[in-house]
Design a protein around this motif. Sequence first.
Motif, PDB file in Angstrom:
ATOM      1  N   ILE A  37       1.104  -1.247  -0.075  1.00 15.89           N
ATOM      2  CA  ILE A  37      -0.050   0.148  -0.105  1.00 15.89           C
ATOM      3  C   ILE A  37       0.906   1.299   0.023  1.00 15.89           C
ATOM      4  O   ILE A  37       1.546   1.670   0.931  1.00 15.89           O
ATOM      5  N   PRO A  38       0.880   1.895  -1.152  1.00 11.66           N
ATOM      6  CA  PRO A  38       1.711   3.143  -1.159  1.00 11.66           C
ATOM      7  C   PRO A  38       0.851   4.162  -0.208  1.00 11.66           C
ATOM      8  O   PRO A  38      -0.284   4.267  -0.221  1.00 11.66           O
ATOM      9  N   ARG A  39       1.730   4.843   0.680  1.00 12.21           N
ATOM     10  CA  ARG A  39       0.987   6.125   1.702  1.00 12.21           C
ATOM     11  C   ARG A  39       1.718   7.199   1.379  1.00 12.21           C
ATOM     12  O   ARG A  39       2.896   7.325   1.618  1.00 12.21           O
ATOM     13  N   GLY A  40       0.990   8.202   1.461  1.00  9.74           N
ATOM     14  CA  GLY A  40       1.495   9.559   1.543  1.00  9.74           C
ATOM     15  C   GLY A  40       1.250  10.158   2.806  1.00  9.74           C
ATOM     16  O   GLY A  40       1.979   9.676   3.901  1.00  9.74           O
ATOM     17  N   PHE A  41       0.267  10.959   3.158  1.00  4.81           N
ATOM     18  CA  PHE A  41       0.215  11.437   4.628  1.00  4.81           C
ATOM     19  C   PHE A  41      -0.943  10.828   5.249  1.00  4.81           C
ATOM     20  O   PHE A  41      -1.453  11.284   6.493  1.00  4.81           O
ATOM     21  N   GLY A  42      -1.733   9.957   4.663  1.00  4.03           N
ATOM     22  CA  GLY A  42      -2.887   9.304   5.321  1.00  4.03           C
ATOM     23  C   GLY A  42      -3.958  10.192   5.694  1.00  4.03           C
ATOM     24  O   GLY A  42      -4.756   9.720   6.643  1.00  4.03           O
ATOM     25  N   THR A  43      -4.109  11.065   5.018  1.00  7.71           N
ATOM     26  CA  THR A  43      -5.411  12.096   5.018  1.00  7.71           C
ATOM     27  C   THR A  43      -6.487  11.636   4.103  1.00  7.71           C
ATOM     28  O   THR A  43      -7.405  12.553   3.995  1.00  7.71           O
ATOM     29  N   GLY A  44      -6.139  10.692   3.136  1.00  2.00           N
ATOM     30  CA  GLY A  44      -7.459  10.417   2.315  1.00  2.00           C
ATOM     31  C   GLY A  44      -8.629  10.165   3.013  1.00  2.00           C
ATOM     32  O   GLY A  44      -8.466   9.627   4.367  1.00  2.00           O
ATOM     33  N   ASN A  45      -9.701  10.118   2.611  1.00  6.88           N
ATOM     34  CA  ASN A  45     -11.031  10.054   3.437  1.00  6.88           C
ATOM     35  C   ASN A  45     -11.838   8.738   2.688  1.00  6.88           C
ATOM     36  O   ASN A  45     -13.162   8.603   2.984  1.00  6.88           O
TER      37      ASN A  45
ATOM     38  N   CYS B 216      -1.523  16.985   2.456  1.00  9.95           N
ATOM     39  CA  CYS B 216      -1.510  15.690   1.553  1.00  9.95           C
ATOM     40  C   CYS B 216      -0.033  15.968   0.997  1.00  9.95           C
ATOM     41  O   CYS B 216       0.562  16.726   0.657  1.00  9.95           O
ATOM     42  N   SER B 217       0.198  14.711   0.622  1.00  9.86           N
ATOM     43  CA  SER B 217       1.371  14.431  -0.359  1.00  9.86           C
ATOM     44  C   SER B 217       1.257  14.632  -1.924  1.00  9.86           C
ATOM     45  O   SER B 217      -0.050  14.470  -2.168  1.00  9.86           O
ATOM     46  N   ILE B 218       2.231  14.684  -2.454  1.00 15.57           N
ATOM     47  CA  ILE B 218       2.177  14.825  -4.208  1.00 15.57           C
ATOM     48  C   ILE B 218       1.407  13.553  -4.391  1.00 15.57           C
ATOM     49  O   ILE B 218       0.466  13.471  -5.403  1.00 15.57           O
TER      50      ILE B 218
ATOM     51  N   ALA C 132      -6.560  11.797  -7.578  1.00 12.44           N
ATOM     52  CA  ALA C 132      -6.880  12.934  -8.729  1.00 12.44           C
ATOM     53  C   ALA C 132      -8.108  13.933  -7.647  1.00 12.44           C
ATOM     54  O   ALA C 132      -9.060  14.320  -8.084  1.00 12.44           O
ATOM     55  N   LYS C 133      -7.287  14.359  -6.561  1.00  8.90           N
ATOM     56  CA  LYS C 133      -8.091  15.200  -5.608  1.00  8.90           C
ATOM     57  C   LYS C 133      -8.430  16.586  -6.212  1.00  8.90           C
ATOM     58  O   LYS C 133      -7.467  16.974  -7.117  1.00  8.90           O
ATOM     59  N   SER C 134      -9.423  17.249  -5.799  1.00 13.50           N
ATOM     60  CA  SER C 134      -9.351  18.492  -6.345  1.00 13.50           C
ATOM     61  C   SER C 134     -10.239  19.475  -5.421  1.00 13.50           C
ATOM     62  O   SER C 134     -10.647  18.705  -4.329  1.00 13.50           O
ATOM     63  N   GLY C 135     -10.334  20.446  -5.690  1.00 12.22           N
ATOM     64  CA  GLY C 135     -11.198  21.374  -4.693  1.00 12.22           C
ATOM     65  C   GLY C 135     -11.853  22.506  -5.376  1.00 12.22           C
ATOM     66  O   GLY C 135     -12.699  22.203  -6.312  1.00 12.22           O
TER      67      GLY C 135
HETATM   68  C1  LIG Z   1     -10.195  17.687   6.675  1.00 12.09           C
HETATM   69  C2  LIG Z   1     -10.007  17.308   5.391  1.00 12.09           C
HETATM   70  C3  LIG Z   1     -10.666  17.988   4.199  1.00 12.09           C
HETATM   71  C4  LIG Z   1     -10.181  17.538   2.812  1.00 12.09           C
HETATM   72  N1  LIG Z   1     -10.653  18.180   1.925  1.00 12.09           N
HETATM   73  C5  LIG Z   1     -10.560  17.722   0.536  1.00 12.09           C
HETATM   74  C6  LIG Z   1     -11.101  18.381  -0.509  1.00 12.09           C
HETATM   75  O1  LIG Z   1     -11.447  19.565  -0.390  1.00 12.09           O
HETATM   76  N2  LIG Z   1     -10.766  17.871  -1.670  1.00 12.09           N
HETATM   77  C7  LIG Z   1     -10.292  16.652  -1.983  1.00 12.09           C
HETATM   78  O2  LIG Z   1     -10.126  16.166  -2.970  1.00 12.09           O
HETATM   79  N3  LIG Z   1      -9.921  15.933  -0.807  1.00 12.09           N
HETATM   80  C8  LIG Z   1     -10.059  16.343   0.384  1.00 12.09           C
HETATM   81  N4  LIG Z   1      -9.845  15.678   1.460  1.00 12.09           N
HETATM   82  C9  LIG Z   1      -9.127  14.212   1.340  1.00 12.09           C
HETATM   83  C10 LIG Z   1      -7.585  14.076   1.217  1.00 12.09           C
HETATM   84  O3  LIG Z   1      -6.815  15.275   1.653  1.00 12.09           O
HETATM   85  C11 LIG Z   1      -7.033  13.615   0.096  1.00 12.09           C
HETATM   86  O4  LIG Z   1      -7.452  12.273  -0.092  1.00 12.09           O
HETATM   87  C12 LIG Z   1      -5.250  13.569   0.077  1.00 12.09           C
HETATM   88  O5  LIG Z   1      -5.208  13.556  -1.420  1.00 12.09           O
HETATM   89  C13 LIG Z   1      -4.755  12.347   0.214  1.00 12.09           C
HETATM   90  O6  LIG Z   1      -3.521  12.510   0.496  1.00 12.09           O
HETATM   91  P1  LIG Z   1      -2.601  11.645   1.108  1.00 12.09           P
HETATM   92  O7  LIG Z   1      -1.075  11.998   0.861  1.00 12.09           O
HETATM   93  O8  LIG Z   1      -2.693  11.589   2.605  1.00 12.09           O
HETATM   94  O9  LIG Z   1      -2.899  10.212   0.553  1.00 12.09           O
HETATM   95  P2  LIG Z   1      -3.014   9.117   1.449  1.00 12.09           P
HETATM   96  O10 LIG Z   1      -4.270   9.169   2.202  1.00 12.09           O
HETATM   97  O11 LIG Z   1      -1.791   8.554   2.243  1.00 12.09           O
HETATM   98  O12 LIG Z   1      -3.346   8.099   0.381  1.00 12.09           O
HETATM   99  C14 LIG Z   1      -4.552   8.259  -0.533  1.00 12.09           C
HETATM  100  C15 LIG Z   1      -4.483   7.300  -1.792  1.00 12.09           C
HETATM  101  O13 LIG Z   1      -3.546   7.482  -2.657  1.00 12.09           O
HETATM  102  C16 LIG Z   1      -2.557   6.403  -2.817  1.00 12.09           C
HETATM  103  N5  LIG Z   1      -1.034   6.947  -2.825  1.00 12.09           N
HETATM  104  C17 LIG Z   1      -0.623   7.715  -1.914  1.00 12.09           C
HETATM  105  N6  LIG Z   1       0.682   8.002  -2.421  1.00 12.09           N
HETATM  106  C18 LIG Z   1       1.033   7.358  -3.442  1.00 12.09           C
HETATM  107  C19 LIG Z   1       2.002   7.088  -4.306  1.00 12.09           C
HETATM  108  N7  LIG Z   1       3.186   7.746  -4.194  1.00 12.09           N
HETATM  109  N8  LIG Z   1       1.918   6.486  -5.524  1.00 12.09           N
HETATM  110  C20 LIG Z   1       0.788   5.765  -5.758  1.00 12.09           C
HETATM  111  N9  LIG Z   1      -0.398   5.839  -4.910  1.00 12.09           N
HETATM  112  C21 LIG Z   1      -0.228   6.685  -3.720  1.00 12.09           C
HETATM  113  C22 LIG Z   1      -2.927   5.658  -1.554  1.00 12.09           C
HETATM  114  O14 LIG Z   1      -2.491   4.325  -1.751  1.00 12.09           O
HETATM  115  C23 LIG Z   1      -4.183   5.835  -1.308  1.00 12.09           C
HETATM  116  O15 LIG Z   1      -4.994   4.814  -2.108  1.00 12.09           O
HETATM  117  C24 LIG Z   1      -9.782  16.050   2.731  1.00 12.09           C
HETATM  118  C25 LIG Z   1      -9.423  15.485   3.902  1.00 12.09           C
HETATM  119  C26 LIG Z   1      -9.505  16.053   5.151  1.00 12.09           C
HETATM  120  C27 LIG Z   1      -9.010  15.354   6.372  1.00 12.09           C
END
Ligand SMILES: Cc1cc2nc3c(=O)[nH]c(=O)nc-3n(C[C@H](O)[C@H](O)[C@H](O)COP(=O)(O)OP(=O)(O)OC[C@H]3O[C@@H](n4cnc5c(N)ncnc54)[C@H](O)[C@@H]3O)c2cc1C
Lengths: 359, 438
Positions: free
Chosen positions: B71-79, B139-141, B148-151
């Motif tokens: 499981i690749p993980r960035g900052f673990g803030t995905g929901n 969140c991580s890149i 495919a996050k957006s806001g």
């Molecule tokens: C308070 C709050 C508000 C938020 N608001 C928004 C918002 O407005 N819009 C929005 O789009 N999201 C929002 N989010 C969701 C969240 O921030 C995103 O999903 C974020 O992009 C996850 O980034 P991360 O680095 O934490 O990824 P993770 O949670 O670590 O991982 C998310 C997914 O990406 C994969 N992944 C991570 N890194 C890699 C890599 N290097 N290669 C391949 N796969 C990878 C993981 O396997 C997992 O499936 C919000 C979350 C919170 C807590």
Amino acid sequence: MECVRCGICVEGCPVFMVTKWETFSPRGRMILLEKIFDDDSFKKSIFTCLTCGRCSILCPIGIEVYDRMEKKRKKLRKLNLAPPRYYFISNSIRKFKNPFGKEFKKPDFILKYSPTKKADVIYYPGCTSVYREITLSKSVIDVLERLKIDFVVEHEYCCGSTALRTGDDAEVAEPNFKKLQYVIEKTGAKTIITSCPGCYKPIKSSYDKLFGGLSCDVMHVSQFLVDKIDELKLKKTDKIVTYHDPCHLGRGMNVYHEPRALINKIADLVEMKNTMKNSLCCGGGGGIRIAYKEISNEIRRKRAKEALKTGADMLVTSCPYCYLNLKRANMIEVKDLFQLISEVMSETIRDNNHIKIKE
Amino acid sequence: MVRFDTFKTIIHEISAIVGEEDLSIHDSVCHTYSFDTSLHSGKAIGVARPESVEEICDILKIANKYRIPIIPRGFGTGNRGGAIPYNALVLDMLKFNSFSIDSKNLKLEAGAGALFSNIRKSLNSKNVFLPPEPDFDVCSIGGFVATAKSGRRTIKYGNIKDYVLGLDVVLPNGKFVELGSKNFKHSGFDVKDLFVGSEGSLGVITKAYFKILPKPKDFAVIMVNVENLKMGVELSIEILNEMLPTSIDYLDEFCSKALNMKGKLIAIELDSYTNVDREVEKIEELAKDYGNVEVHKGKKAEKFYVSLKSLNVRLKNFFKGFPVVEDFELPIVTIPFVCEEIKEVLEKNEIKHAFYCHLDSGVIHPIMFFEKESVRKYEMLLNDLCSIVKQHRGYIAGEYGIGIVKSKFLDINSLEIMKHIKKLLDPNNIMNPGKMGL
Ligand SMILES: Cc1cc2nc3c(=O)[nH]c(=O)nc-3n(C[C@H](O)[C@H](O)[C@H](O)COP(=O)(O)OP(=O)(O)OC[C@H]3O[C@@H](n4cnc5c(N)ncnc54)[C@H](O)[C@@H]3O)c2cc1C
């Protein structure tokens, strides 16, 4: 309030900054809060919290992780799961009245001010400034003398801070509370001042919660001096200094301006990148040095680097523990605020004497 | 599950790759890496922190050999549970944290583990920006691209896909590839796009290359108090007939209270390379019949968007429980009555909630509060909510990804194609198995 794991705190934690493990971040610690694991990382997670409070400032709902960590530590201590040095320190406070593990003789300049007479002010220097870095308490006494403050010095028992921060019971601090209350009554003093934020926070705030509080005002020496210092007519030096906010004084007790006001009277102040409520811990908080020295050292290097970047000649702080810790990083000249004030005071007196002689 | 002695061999081999310091199988460490911000949780069997592409290549080869899920993980803030491991090895990507900004060529190159909020600050100081920046920038890149996050800003500036120029990826078989031209244009089949939104199921993204834009010179936010969501939607349709704002958001009374404001609000964001005065004037004219209008510029406007980032968390000051946010996408005109229907369901189930909507792009965020242990209750409720959304020709996941939470709502035909692609790239299904229905 429960943590929702948003992660806003994570990058702001000095321990995470240097370890980069989720487990050693505030969010990781909150995830482990209700758990007990039988592995070193678990202990390390709970016992590397610096109790610096930086995460609470960042948390959108202000969760006080350090407070939960202190409670968690208390539980782990009872289960005999704390690092051995923690018990050593607690025992030392109970047996030798200080955290250093042996008995000390009090220096004469402290004995000279024993609380045997009536006085307005009680100065409580704290163990580090009485037994380890005596120039610190000496400096405060110098300034108090020069200002003709009617004061005594009380220092029999440790305030209990190190033990409380690492989860010991309230009882470890009780002898000091009782003794201070006794001295207040005997001397009729209205104010206790302390130069150590580690002592200031428990004496002013924890004692309230634990024992109902002391019947007198408690202040940090910087607060006490700020509107008196002008009497000394100190000359402003050409020194450029940066100020390190001790966590327990700044975030802990909201004292940011008084130390700065004092510095501004005698030197030029430049701020570090992380300052005031965003200030970084010196790496010495929460008892982390007791068992995780490497992490602590790396954090203090980080902080000293920030200080160097400002271009300041020296780093000034107002906590004996931050002072000692940052000094040992050997990266920049470090002085305690009261040491600096006392030195400038001596210089001013010397210069004035010179002028008088010339005249 | 792998057998214990095999597990020991695997750990030994992975440890030889990343070094003992960067591999942990401590239960406490595994536990802290078994969550994201969803209600769900899992179980990691270990956490590895690679620091080079080669290390990742070697780890994936071992994973294939022993069939261990990664499981690749960035900052673990995905929901959506995307980064939650189920008896899997977590690949913590945070060591890939370097980035560089080339403001002359309008390009940004960033390691997968770089934190977006740090990048945002640096971009800002160089007077450039990455328009589809996430509202929530902790969140991580890698996570940003993989979900495919957006806001905000989608209507004016498009999605993250429009800004990704290239991706460096380690494929599931351990082969490293550089995808995309890294330039602004690209003819032919653009394979890199497949990885945007792939949620770690097709490989590990190690670096991303983006197009960035010069930062607009003027910026304002106009707040309009509206009586209800319906009027808010009417106003935004009127505005969208006249101009293209950067974003139009709706906050219900709970959301506005969480940000220290009052009543139901529409926040219209404007930016321009010259100035926004004419648009502001026009909006003031259009909005005056709707309610009180306030225009903010400079620090105050910026502050509003900073606090908006942590809206879900701030709502905890009024609601008990754990916030769960949906990201349903709808035709704008349907928003008022779909929200009504959703509200009815939530009230019937006694779920405390608030609404925050992007009225420009048609994304609605019901923010609901659940007890921590109520995954089942949430899942049942989600069935109802998704069917309402589908009925009105909406899409069930506009912004946050699919993860484990939304996989069963995917369209069957798309899922079939996704499965073919997955099989081709990851025949042993080692990459984030079970997510997105794969
Ligand atoms: C308070 C709050 C508000 C938020 N608001 C928004 C918002 O407005 N819009 C929005 O789009 N999201 C929002 N989010 C969701 C969240 O921030 C995103 O999903 C974020 O992009 C996850 O980034 P991360 O680095 O934490 O990824 P993770 O949670 O670590 O991982 C998310 C997914 O990406 C994969 N992944 C991570 N890194 C890699 C890599 N290097 N290669 C391949 N796969 C990878 C993981 O396997 C997992 O499936 C919000 C979350 C919170 C807590």
